[in-house]
Every structure is written in structure tokens, then in C-alpha cells.
Design a protein around this motif. Structure first.
Motif, PDB file in Angstrom:
ATOM      1  N   ALA A  99     -33.162 -34.251  -6.923  1.00 32.73           N
ATOM      2  CA  ALA A  99     -32.599 -33.659  -6.204  1.00 32.73           C
ATOM      3  C   ALA A  99     -32.097 -31.949  -6.100  1.00 32.73           C
ATOM      4  O   ALA A  99     -30.940 -31.914  -5.693  1.00 32.73           O
ATOM      5  N   ASN A 100     -32.854 -31.843  -5.974  1.00 34.72           N
ATOM      6  CA  ASN A 100     -33.229 -30.050  -6.124  1.00 34.72           C
ATOM      7  C   ASN A 100     -32.157 -29.292  -7.230  1.00 34.72           C
ATOM      8  O   ASN A 100     -31.831 -28.536  -7.054  1.00 34.72           O
ATOM      9  N   LEU A 101     -32.262 -29.894  -7.692  1.00 34.17           N
ATOM     10  CA  LEU A 101     -31.281 -29.300  -9.757  1.00 34.17           C
ATOM     11  C   LEU A 101     -31.604 -28.372  -9.623  1.00 34.17           C
ATOM     12  O   LEU A 101     -30.996 -27.260 -10.037  1.00 34.17           O
ATOM     13  N   GLY A 102     -32.837 -28.253  -9.598  1.00 35.94           N
ATOM     14  CA  GLY A 102     -33.999 -26.913 -10.400  1.00 35.94           C
ATOM     15  C   GLY A 102     -33.569 -25.962  -9.532  1.00 35.94           C
ATOM     16  O   GLY A 102     -32.981 -24.918  -9.488  1.00 35.94           O
TER      17      GLY A 102
ATOM     18  N   LEU B  95     -34.043 -26.565 -21.554  1.00 32.31           N
ATOM     19  CA  LEU B  95     -34.336 -27.353 -22.689  1.00 32.31           C
ATOM     20  C   LEU B  95     -34.150 -29.053 -22.349  1.00 32.31           C
ATOM     21  O   LEU B  95     -35.272 -29.577 -22.695  1.00 32.31           O
ATOM     22  N   THR B  96     -33.057 -28.922 -20.700  1.00 28.23           N
ATOM     23  CA  THR B  96     -33.348 -30.741 -20.340  1.00 28.23           C
ATOM     24  C   THR B  96     -34.891 -30.933 -19.555  1.00 28.23           C
ATOM     25  O   THR B  96     -35.090 -31.995 -19.841  1.00 28.23           O
ATOM     26  N   ILE B  97     -35.170 -29.681 -19.492  1.00 22.25           N
ATOM     27  CA  ILE B  97     -36.329 -29.773 -18.700  1.00 22.25           C
ATOM     28  C   ILE B  97     -37.604 -30.132 -19.499  1.00 22.25           C
ATOM     29  O   ILE B  97     -38.275 -31.211 -19.950  1.00 22.25           O
ATOM     30  N   LEU B  98     -37.109 -29.435 -20.239  1.00 19.47           N
ATOM     31  CA  LEU B  98     -38.428 -29.564 -21.943  1.00 19.47           C
ATOM     32  C   LEU B  98     -38.449 -31.242 -22.500  1.00 19.47           C
ATOM     33  O   LEU B  98     -38.684 -32.191 -23.180  1.00 19.47           O
ATOM     34  N   ILE B  99     -36.955 -31.768 -22.852  1.00 21.05           N
ATOM     35  CA  ILE B  99     -36.781 -33.040 -23.252  1.00 21.05           C
ATOM     36  C   ILE B  99     -37.505 -34.192 -22.335  1.00 21.05           C
ATOM     37  O   ILE B  99     -37.628 -34.838 -22.623  1.00 21.05           O
TER      38      ILE B  99
END
Length: 456
Positions: free
Chosen positions: A351-354, A232-236
């Protein structure tokens, strides 16, 4: 020799997943969807009530509560298929494959209602008197002993379909990618990781079905929520592209332009195969778990089982697909399924969080699936050769994890896909024949529900 075997398995996988099986899975599921009169879909709220334990009775036959049975079944389905499998579907079939995954999920909900109701309706017992469920018991108890060859056929295919090859392979690949292991050290790293994964898995699965159920009941809610928040964070962050992504999925679903040769039939098969890998509707694995639920009401477990494809494919797989498509990385990407997902998440999150979050999710997803699949294979082997032989299955399972961690992904996918296709044949056939029994039981159950028979 290995290349020859790989070629044979690949060709067999392509052949068995042809139009006849597509008609059986989607056509059979669509028939069950219509034949149900959509009645089960109108009782989703009641299904949630059953799931929460509102109707649980501790003296009912079975080993797991409704919640533990669903959590264990979802633990098997919400796994690498939702992360790596969706990426593979997009890479090989384009965005349109996701649409056909959705179609498969909706008919899969009806299929699971029928198959899992039957798994409780026609349960069997092993040599130690433990309650057992699954297509092999549905076939012999529901259709009669003369149908046993079909039950044996399912159990034999299930021995291969429930091997932990895909999960172990993609879990080790994820860790190698994340920690950027040098090319020269990859084989050694994968072997050591495979051994470590095997040890952790052994600590759970040798505790039996009740330990698996308790562990799955704790892991499933955590992994779904963490993954949901991340996507959902990515989609936002990519909110402006979401409408065009949905448009792309629908238009590509019928054009098939993303597939080599533009073959629409190939696109549909890709979506159905990956959906089957993800939610397992019609394959017969989930009924083995749901058949152990503590209940005297088969329809209740069928209703709970329906929630599986909704959570697995319509929610989790869709979120993965949207995140990958929103990143734009999927176009022309060269690499395996999990690598595409990792790069897609990293391209949007800072920062490579994904990679960090995906690694955590993959660890939970993969281990939950590894824990549960062992029970499916154990059930198949026990049915074929008795419980004394079945007890040795977990040793085979652990060794397979180590082997699968170092072999090629394409070979793994083709072996599992082939076994899944073979498992679907007896599962769907027996379900279609016995569907009137479920419909009659459902009519009786919902009548009693309306009359308030379960209010006390």
C-alpha cells in the motif's frame, strides 16, 4: 550554452576521477590503514565511550561536544548519498559497485582517524577568535605558511563541493514522484518546493554552528533508526534472496559485467565515487566539523570520527543496497536515483508504505545534510576572504537551493563530483605528509589511557 556547459562539466568530472585520483584516495587510505598498525581499530569501544561524553570537559576549547560533532558530520554524510547515491551506483555500476563502496569505507575509517585528529591538532581561529578546523588550517598550521596556496586551493574547491545542489535536487524530485505531480506542472512544483526548502533551511543555518549541532544531534538518531527498521523489514520479507544478493555483489565486483564494456576499472571508480559522496572520507569536509569539537585530545576526536564511515557506508548504504537488490527492480530500470529507491521499496512493502517511509526519511536526511553543509561552505569562504565576507555565504547557499531544485540531476552530480575530487587532493596529500605526527600522538595517548591517566 547550458548544453555546452553540461558537456564540459561532465567531461571534466570523468577526467578528474581517473586512475591517479583513485590511487590517491584508495592507495592513500590503504597506506594510512596499514601505517596505523590497526591500533585505532582496537579502541572502538573507547571511541564509543568518548562519544557518550564520558571524557567531556566543558572548559576545553571548541564549540561542540564529541557527540554533536559526530552527529553533525554524520548529518552531512548520512543523507541523499545513502538513498539516491547508492541507487545511482547500482544503476551505473551494477551490484559489484557496492563491494568497492565497502572497501572504500574501511580505508575511509583510517583516513578519517588521521584527518580528524589533525583537524584538532592543527586548529586555527577566525577574526572573532572562534576555534576553526579543517584541511586549510591543517595545511597552514601543520605544514607552514609556504603551503598556503594548497590550502586556498582546497577552500576554493570546497565552495562548490559543499553547495546544497544534490540534496535540494533529489529532495524536490522525491516529493514530485511521491505526489505524482503532472508533467505539465512539474517545473512550477519544483520551484515552489525549492523555495519552501530554502525557507526551512534558513531558519536553522542562520542560527550558527551551535544551533546546527543541536538540531543534528536530535535528527540523526531518529533518521538512522527509522531507516534501519524499514530496510530490515524488507530484508525479512525477502530473506530467501539475501544470500544470493551477497554472492552477486562479490562476483560482480570482480567481473564488471554490469558496466558498459565490462570495464572493471570503471566499476571500481563508480564504487569509490559514490562512497566518497556518501561518507566523504578523504574529502576534507568532516574535519571542518570535527575540528570544532570541545577537546584537548586530538586522538579522541579521530577515534570518534572513525565511527562515521562505519555508520554511514557499512550500515546505512549497505541496507539501501540490499533493499534495492532484493526488489529486483534495479535490472533495466530507467530513471534517476531516488526514483529507483522509491519503486524498489514500494515493490516490497504494501500500500505505498515504502514511498511514505522513504519520503519521511528523505526529508530528514536531506534537511540534516542541508543544515550541516552550510557550515562547511561558510568555513571555506571565511578562510578565503575573512569572516565579514563569510557571513554572506548563507544567502548564496539559500539561493542555490532554489536553483538546484529545478536543474538536471546529471549536471548537479558532475559539478559536485568534480569539486569533491579537487578537495581530496590537498586533503590526502597533507594527511600523508603529517601522518607521523598523528601516529606519535596516538602512541602517547594510548599509553596514557592504559596507565589510567583518564580515569578521574
Amino acid at each position: 550554452m547550458y548544453l555546452s556547459l553540461q558537456s564540459v562539466v561532465s567531461e571534466f568530472s570523468q577526467w578528474v576521477w581517473g586512475i591517479p585520483l583513485l590511487i590517491l584516495l584508495i592507495g592513500g587510505g590503504l597506506f594510512l590503514f596499514i601505517y596505523s598498525g590497526l591500533v585505532p581499530f582496537r579502541y572502538m569501544r573507547h571511541a564509543v565511550g568518548v562519544l557518550t561524553g564520558k571524557y567531556d570537559k566543558h572548559d576545553s576549547p571548541g564549540d561542540l561536544s564529541h557527540y554533536e560533532a559526530l552527529s553533525s558530520a554524520i548529518a552531512a554524510t548520512v543523507g541523499m548519498g545513502n538513498i539516491s547515491g547508492v541507487a545511482i551506483a547500482i544503476a551505473t555500476g551494477g551490484p559489484g559497485a557496492i563491494f568497492w563502496m565497502w572497501v572504500s569505507a574501511f580505508v575511509g575509517m583510517a583516513t578519517k582517524f588521521f584527518t580528524c585528529s589533525l583537524s584538532v591538532m592543527y586548529r586555527g581561529k577566525d577574526a572573532e577568535g572562534n576555534t576553526k578546523g579543517g584541511p586549510m588550517y591543517v595545511i597552514t598550521e601543520g605544514l607552514g605558511k609556504q603551503w598556503k596556496p594548497l590550502a586556498v586551493f582546497f577552500a576554493f574547491a570546497g565552495l562548490f563541493g559543499t553547495l546544497p545542489a544534490f540534496q535540494a535536487n533529489q529532495l524536490t524530485q522525491t516529493l514530485v514522484d511521491v505526489f505524482e505531480v503532472r508533467e505539465a506542472n512539474i517545473d512550477t512544483a519544483k520551484l515552489l518546493l525549492g523555495i519552501s526548502i530554502a525557507i526551512i533551511t534558513a531558519m536553522v543555518i542562520f542560527g550558527g554552528i551551535k544551533r546546527i549541532g543541536k538540531v543534528a544531534g536530535k535528527l540523526v538518531p531518529i533518521m538512522v533508526v527509522v531507516y534501519l527498521i524499514t530496510v530490515l523489514t524488507i530484508l525479512i520479507l525477502k530473506i530467501g534472496e539475501v544470500p544470493s544478493i551477497f554472492s552477486l555483489i562479490f562476483t560482480d565486483a570482480f567481473s564488471g559485467q554490469a558496466v558498459v564494456g565490462g570495464a572493471l576499472g570503471t566499476l571500481i571508480i563508480t564504487g569509490v565515487r559514490r562512497a566518497a559522496f556518501s561518507n566523504e572520507a578523504g574529502l576534507g569536509t568532516a574535519p571542518m566539523m570535527h575540528g570544532t569539537a570541545k577537546t584537548n585530545e586530538p586522538i579522541r576526536e579521530g577515534l570518534v570520527a572513525m565511527l562515521g564511515p562505519a555508520i554511514d557506508t557499512l550500515l546505512v548504504c549497505t541496507l539501501t543496497a540490499l533493499a534495492i537488490l532484493a526488489s529486483g527492480i534495479w535490472q533495466g530500470f530507467k530513471g534517476n536515483g531516488i526514483s529507483l529507491t522509491l519503486v524498489a521499496f514500494d515493490s516490497v512493502l504494501p500500500a505505498n508504505l515504502g514511498s511514505i517511509i522513504i519520503t519521511i526519511c528523505v526529508l530528514i536526511f536531506a534537511f540534516s545534510t542541508l543544515f550541516t553543509y552550510s557550515f562547511y561552505g561558510y568555513s571555506c569562504l571565511s578562510y578565503l576572504f575573512g569572516i565579514k565576507v563569510g557571513k554572506y555565504y548563507n544567502y548564496i547557499y539559500i539561493v542555490t537551493i532554489v536553483i538546484a531544485s529545478i536543474i538536471k540531476l546529471e549536471f548537479v552530480i558532475n559539478v559536485i563530483d568534480s569539486a569533491y575530487a579537487l578537495m581530496a587532493i590537498p586533503t590526502v596529500l597533507s594527511t600523508l605528509i603529517l601522518a607521523p605526527k598523528v601516529k606519535k600522538a596516538a602512541k602517547d595517548y594510548f599509553t596514557r589511557l592504559k596507565e589510567g591517566a583518564f580515569n578521574n
